[in-house]
Design a protein around this motif. Structure first.
Motif, PDB file in Angstrom:
ATOM      1  N   LEU A 161      52.305  41.886  41.556  1.00  0.00           N
ATOM      2  CA  LEU A 161      52.062  40.713  42.394  1.00  0.00           C
ATOM      3  C   LEU A 161      53.325  40.394  43.197  1.00  0.00           C
ATOM      4  O   LEU A 161      54.427  40.326  42.644  1.00  0.00           O
ATOM      5  CB  LEU A 161      51.688  39.490  41.545  1.00  0.00           C
ATOM      6  CG  LEU A 161      50.280  39.431  40.977  1.00  0.00           C
ATOM      7  CD1 LEU A 161      50.083  38.125  40.216  1.00  0.00           C
ATOM      8  CD2 LEU A 161      49.238  39.552  42.075  1.00  0.00           C
ATOM      9  N   THR A 162      53.160  40.174  44.482  1.00  0.00           N
ATOM     10  CA  THR A 162      54.317  39.871  45.326  1.00  0.00           C
ATOM     11  C   THR A 162      54.705  38.405  45.256  1.00  0.00           C
ATOM     12  O   THR A 162      55.860  38.058  45.498  1.00  0.00           O
ATOM     13  CB  THR A 162      54.020  40.230  46.787  1.00  0.00           C
ATOM     14  OG1 THR A 162      52.926  39.424  47.258  1.00  0.00           O
ATOM     15  CG2 THR A 162      53.654  41.704  46.918  1.00  0.00           C
ATOM     16  N   ALA A 163      53.733  37.531  44.938  1.00  0.00           N
ATOM     17  CA  ALA A 163      54.027  36.096  44.893  1.00  0.00           C
ATOM     18  C   ALA A 163      52.932  35.387  44.117  1.00  0.00           C
ATOM     19  O   ALA A 163      51.791  35.854  44.039  1.00  0.00           O
ATOM     20  CB  ALA A 163      54.128  35.512  46.309  1.00  0.00           C
ATOM     21  N   ALA A 194      42.559  37.543  33.168  1.00  0.00           N
ATOM     22  CA  ALA A 194      41.250  38.109  33.514  1.00  0.00           C
ATOM     23  C   ALA A 194      41.251  38.671  34.932  1.00  0.00           C
ATOM     24  O   ALA A 194      40.687  39.745  35.186  1.00  0.00           O
ATOM     25  CB  ALA A 194      40.176  37.039  33.368  1.00  0.00           C
ATOM     26  N   LEU A 195      41.873  37.971  35.860  1.00  0.00           N
ATOM     27  CA  LEU A 195      41.918  38.448  37.238  1.00  0.00           C
ATOM     28  C   LEU A 195      42.711  39.743  37.351  1.00  0.00           C
ATOM     29  O   LEU A 195      42.287  40.698  38.028  1.00  0.00           O
ATOM     30  CB  LEU A 195      42.527  37.371  38.140  1.00  0.00           C
ATOM     31  CG  LEU A 195      41.624  36.197  38.490  1.00  0.00           C
ATOM     32  CD1 LEU A 195      42.428  35.076  39.124  1.00  0.00           C
ATOM     33  CD2 LEU A 195      40.498  36.636  39.432  1.00  0.00           C
ATOM     34  N   LEU A 196      43.866  39.791  36.685  1.00  0.00           N
ATOM     35  CA  LEU A 196      44.688  41.000  36.743  1.00  0.00           C
ATOM     36  C   LEU A 196      43.963  42.181  36.093  1.00  0.00           C
ATOM     37  O   LEU A 196      44.007  43.311  36.599  1.00  0.00           O
ATOM     38  CB  LEU A 196      46.030  40.752  36.053  1.00  0.00           C
ATOM     39  CG  LEU A 196      46.973  39.774  36.764  1.00  0.00           C
ATOM     40  CD1 LEU A 196      48.190  39.475  35.900  1.00  0.00           C
ATOM     41  CD2 LEU A 196      47.406  40.322  38.116  1.00  0.00           C
ATOM     42  N   ALA A 197      43.271  41.923  34.978  1.00  0.00           N
ATOM     43  CA  ALA A 197      42.549  42.995  34.303  1.00  0.00           C
ATOM     44  C   ALA A 197      41.393  43.496  35.166  1.00  0.00           C
ATOM     45  O   ALA A 197      41.153  44.707  35.257  1.00  0.00           O
ATOM     46  CB  ALA A 197      42.022  42.500  32.951  1.00  0.00           C
ATOM     47  N   GLU A 198      40.670  42.578  35.814  1.00  0.00           N
ATOM     48  CA  GLU A 198      39.556  42.969  36.672  1.00  0.00           C
ATOM     49  C   GLU A 198      40.038  43.836  37.831  1.00  0.00           C
ATOM     50  O   GLU A 198      39.355  44.782  38.250  1.00  0.00           O
ATOM     51  CB  GLU A 198      38.854  41.724  37.206  1.00  0.00           C
ATOM     52  CG  GLU A 198      37.655  41.977  38.072  1.00  0.00           C
ATOM     53  CD  GLU A 198      36.457  42.478  37.293  1.00  0.00           C
ATOM     54  OE1 GLU A 198      35.523  43.029  37.910  1.00  0.00           O
ATOM     55  OE2 GLU A 198      36.443  42.319  36.046  1.00  0.00           O
ATOM     56  N   ALA A 199      41.224  43.507  38.351  1.00  0.00           N
ATOM     57  CA  ALA A 199      41.768  44.267  39.482  1.00  0.00           C
ATOM     58  C   ALA A 199      42.473  45.539  39.039  1.00  0.00           C
ATOM     59  O   ALA A 199      42.834  46.376  39.884  1.00  0.00           O
ATOM     60  CB  ALA A 199      42.740  43.393  40.272  1.00  0.00           C
ATOM     61  N   GLY A 200      42.684  45.698  37.723  1.00  0.00           N
ATOM     62  CA  GLY A 200      43.446  46.837  37.240  1.00  0.00           C
ATOM     63  C   GLY A 200      44.880  46.794  37.727  1.00  0.00           C
ATOM     64  O   GLY A 200      45.482  47.834  38.045  1.00  0.00           O
ATOM     65  N   LEU A 201      45.421  45.590  37.751  1.00  0.00           N
ATOM     66  CA  LEU A 201      46.722  45.368  38.391  1.00  0.00           C
ATOM     67  C   LEU A 201      47.729  44.837  37.373  1.00  0.00           C
ATOM     68  O   LEU A 201      47.471  43.810  36.720  1.00  0.00           O
ATOM     69  CB  LEU A 201      46.546  44.347  39.519  1.00  0.00           C
ATOM     70  CG  LEU A 201      47.669  44.153  40.527  1.00  0.00           C
ATOM     71  CD1 LEU A 201      47.782  45.389  41.413  1.00  0.00           C
ATOM     72  CD2 LEU A 201      47.381  42.917  41.381  1.00  0.00           C
ATOM     73  N   PRO A 202      48.866  45.484  37.183  1.00  0.00           N
ATOM     74  CA  PRO A 202      49.903  44.907  36.328  1.00  0.00           C
ATOM     75  C   PRO A 202      50.537  43.695  37.008  1.00  0.00           C
ATOM     76  O   PRO A 202      50.642  43.638  38.239  1.00  0.00           O
ATOM     77  CB  PRO A 202      50.917  46.043  36.165  1.00  0.00           C
ATOM     78  CG  PRO A 202      50.675  46.953  37.327  1.00  0.00           C
ATOM     79  CD  PRO A 202      49.234  46.812  37.692  1.00  0.00           C
ATOM     80  N   ALA A 203      50.925  42.710  36.204  1.00  0.00           N
ATOM     81  CA  ALA A 203      51.503  41.494  36.758  1.00  0.00           C
ATOM     82  C   ALA A 203      52.717  41.782  37.634  1.00  0.00           C
ATOM     83  O   ALA A 203      52.969  41.082  38.616  1.00  0.00           O
ATOM     84  CB  ALA A 203      51.881  40.542  35.621  1.00  0.00           C
ATOM     85  N   SER A 204      53.449  42.819  37.314  1.00  0.00           N
ATOM     86  CA  SER A 204      54.668  43.136  38.061  1.00  0.00           C
ATOM     87  C   SER A 204      54.399  43.506  39.514  1.00  0.00           C
ATOM     88  O   SER A 204      55.308  43.492  40.340  1.00  0.00           O
ATOM     89  CB  SER A 204      55.418  44.276  37.374  1.00  0.00           C
ATOM     90  OG  SER A 204      54.591  45.429  37.298  1.00  0.00           O
TER      91      SER A 204
END
Length: 520
Positions: free
Chosen positions: A432-434, A420-430
């Motif tokens: 994330l730096t850490a 849910a957090l990644l979808a809200e941010a429009g961010l692919p998991a790849s």
């Protein structure tokens, strides 16, 4: 309504008490101070720590429940032993409190050195445990830990909020204040200031705030933290870190301070996951933006509510491996034979079983397994007296199907919040730096296990960083650094809090992730 019962301790000392009929017998005993703080399973009937023995009754002994038939032996049941969480007080009952054996010390205090200046106290007020450090001029001079004395009311937040709503909020507050005063008096000098970082419910109970907004939906937060507070005349001024939302509190915000996210910490975006009885997540996009979410996990990661689970302590297995001799485990302390298993020990065992094929992705035991390792382990499969499938993991210790289900619920909740957090941010998991893991999940769990269990994708599992007790480290930093306090308060004002339970797809998203596989 009230009930009058007689309680005898194991030495035979009798006491007549008047208790509420609305609370379970277990909570009634806690409210009278007759039970020590124990890591109880909040009425699940699985830990067995709340057992009592009925000596006489105004009518007849309570009939054993299905849970008691599973947990207690025939001899115990015949002797009048029952689980206090499964029954309610009845006037005229006379019960005995058997001694409770626990490998986890109630309180530990350690003085390291003499202070060279004013003392300050940082406290991580967890739902299960309380950790603290006292420091002077940047040097830790004393530290310790204790079970949260509210445990007698239940191991998770909602059971305590329910008890507070029935008029016991003052008791829940006082037992924590008493602990903090004991800590302060044991220090090698007077305190000048302190900081207590806890989730929103623990903070509300500590400050004697009305918990109504946290006890039932729609949840709301009337107090935002980020202020100094006077707890009691026996303690110095106390800083309460900012609270992001109803179930994302000062422990999470302090964790961000510990990671130095507000100054020039690691490159963004990254995730902080503080995992215990409650799961709290902060997705830090940059110095100005953070997305926050929380999910109820239950006490399984603490080893509570699992049939042979325990908090980490002497004699507790924290990890399992499969070798030439079959299953082996790492045990804390001097003993090689485990007496219980921690939550992360259970996770490592389930990971082994998934790897060899004895468990399928839905968490079911596979009796038709054909691999040699799985066939070897399958010899330890059996069923409990009530027909529940179980696997012998060590002498006298069994992994029950119900335990696997509890861990699967934790995985589903974690996976759902992360997605849910990644979808809200429009961010692919790849991107994330850490992934910083704090709390019970990060202490003994291997990233490879988290990948196999489906908590994290293969990419994210390689970016895991064990962060330790970020709540405690952050509480200390907030006392030492005025600028850090101000920056954290400003970030909290800008934070976006996701209410996952209010989403129309909540149930579907959760059930979709009830599988030991990562679901984007």
């Amino acid at each position: 309504m009230a009930a009058t019962i007689i309680v005898s301790d194991s030495a035979g000392k009798r006491r007549e008490i008047v208790v509420s009929r609305d609370s379970s017998l277990s909570q009634a005993l806690f409210a009278t101070g007759l039970r020590p703080p124990l890591p109880l399973c909040s009425g699940l009937g699985r830990c067995g720590l709340c057992r009592v023995r009925y000596l006489t009754s105004a009518t007849e002994f309570p009939q054993p429940t299905d849970t008691e038939l599973e947990v207690l032996s025939s001899a115990e049941l015949e002797s009048g032993m029952r689980l206090a969480c499964r029954h309610f007080p009845r006037s005229g009952d006379h019960i005995e409190l058997p001694p409770v054996a626990s490998s986890v010390p109630v309180e530990v205090h350690e003085v390291l050195t003499s202070p060279v200046g004013p003392l300050h106290l940082a406290v991580d007020l967890g739902t299960t445990s309380v950790h603290w450090e006292a420091f002077s001029e940047g040097v830790v001079v004393a530290r310790g830990r204790a079970l949260n004395p509210q445990l007698g009311a239940g191991s998770e937040v909602m059971s305590r909020l329910a008890l507070a709503a029935r008029g016991e909020a003052g008791l829940l507050r006082q037992v924590v204040l008493d602990l903090l005063v004991r800590i302060a008096r044991a220090l090698p000098g007077p305190l000048e200031s302190m900081c207590v970082a806890g989730n929103s419910a623990m903070t509300y109970l500590l400050l004697a705030l009305s918990p109504d907004g946290l006890a039932a939906a729609p949840y709301k937060l009337d107090f935002r933290g980020g202020v100094w507070h006077s707890l009691t005349p026996d303690l110095p001024p106390c800083y309460i870190p900012p609270l992001f939302g109803p179930f994302a509190g000062g422990d999470l915000s302090a964790g961000l301070a510990a990671l130095d996210a507000l100054d020039a910490g690691g490159p963004t975006p990254y995730l902080l996951a503080d995992m215990g009885t409650n799961g709290e997540f902060a997705l830090v996009l940059d110095r100005e933006r953070v997305l926050v979410a929380s999910v109820p996990l239950g006490p399984a990661l603490e080893g509570i509510g699992l049939r042979h689970g325990s908090l980490a302590g002497p004699g507790v297995a924290t990890r399992f491996e499969l070798g030439p001799q079959g299953l082996t485990c790492s045990v804390l302390g001097d003993g090689s034979r485990p007496v219980a298993v921690s939550g992360t020990g259970y996770l490592s065992l389930v990971s082994v079983l998934l790897r060899v094929g004895l468990l399928d992705a839905q968490g079911r035991f596979r009796t038709e397994s054909t691999t040699p390792l799985a066939m070897r382990l399958a010899r330890e499969l059996g069923a409990s007296t009530r027909g529940e499938a179980r696997l012998r993991m060590a002498p006298g210790l069994w992994l029950h199907a119900g335990d696997v289900e509890e861990l699967l619920k934790v995985k589903a909740a974690f996976n759902m919040a992360l997605s849910a957090l990644l979808a809200e941010a429009g961010l692919p998991a790849s991107e994330l730096t850490a992934v910083f893991l704090a709390g019970a999940l990060g202490e003994h769990t291997a990233p490879g296990d988290l990948e196999r269990l489906g908590f994290l994708s293969p990419v994210l599992a390689k970016r895991v960083r064990v962060a330790g007790n970020t709540s405690l480290a952050g509480a200390r930093r907030l006392l030492e650094n005025t600028a850090a306090r101000k920056q954290l308060e400003q970030l909290a004002d800008r934070a976006t809090v996701l209410d996952l339970t209010a989403r129309p797809t909540f149930e579907r998203d959760y059930l979709t992730r009830m599988v030991f596989e990562y679901v984007p």
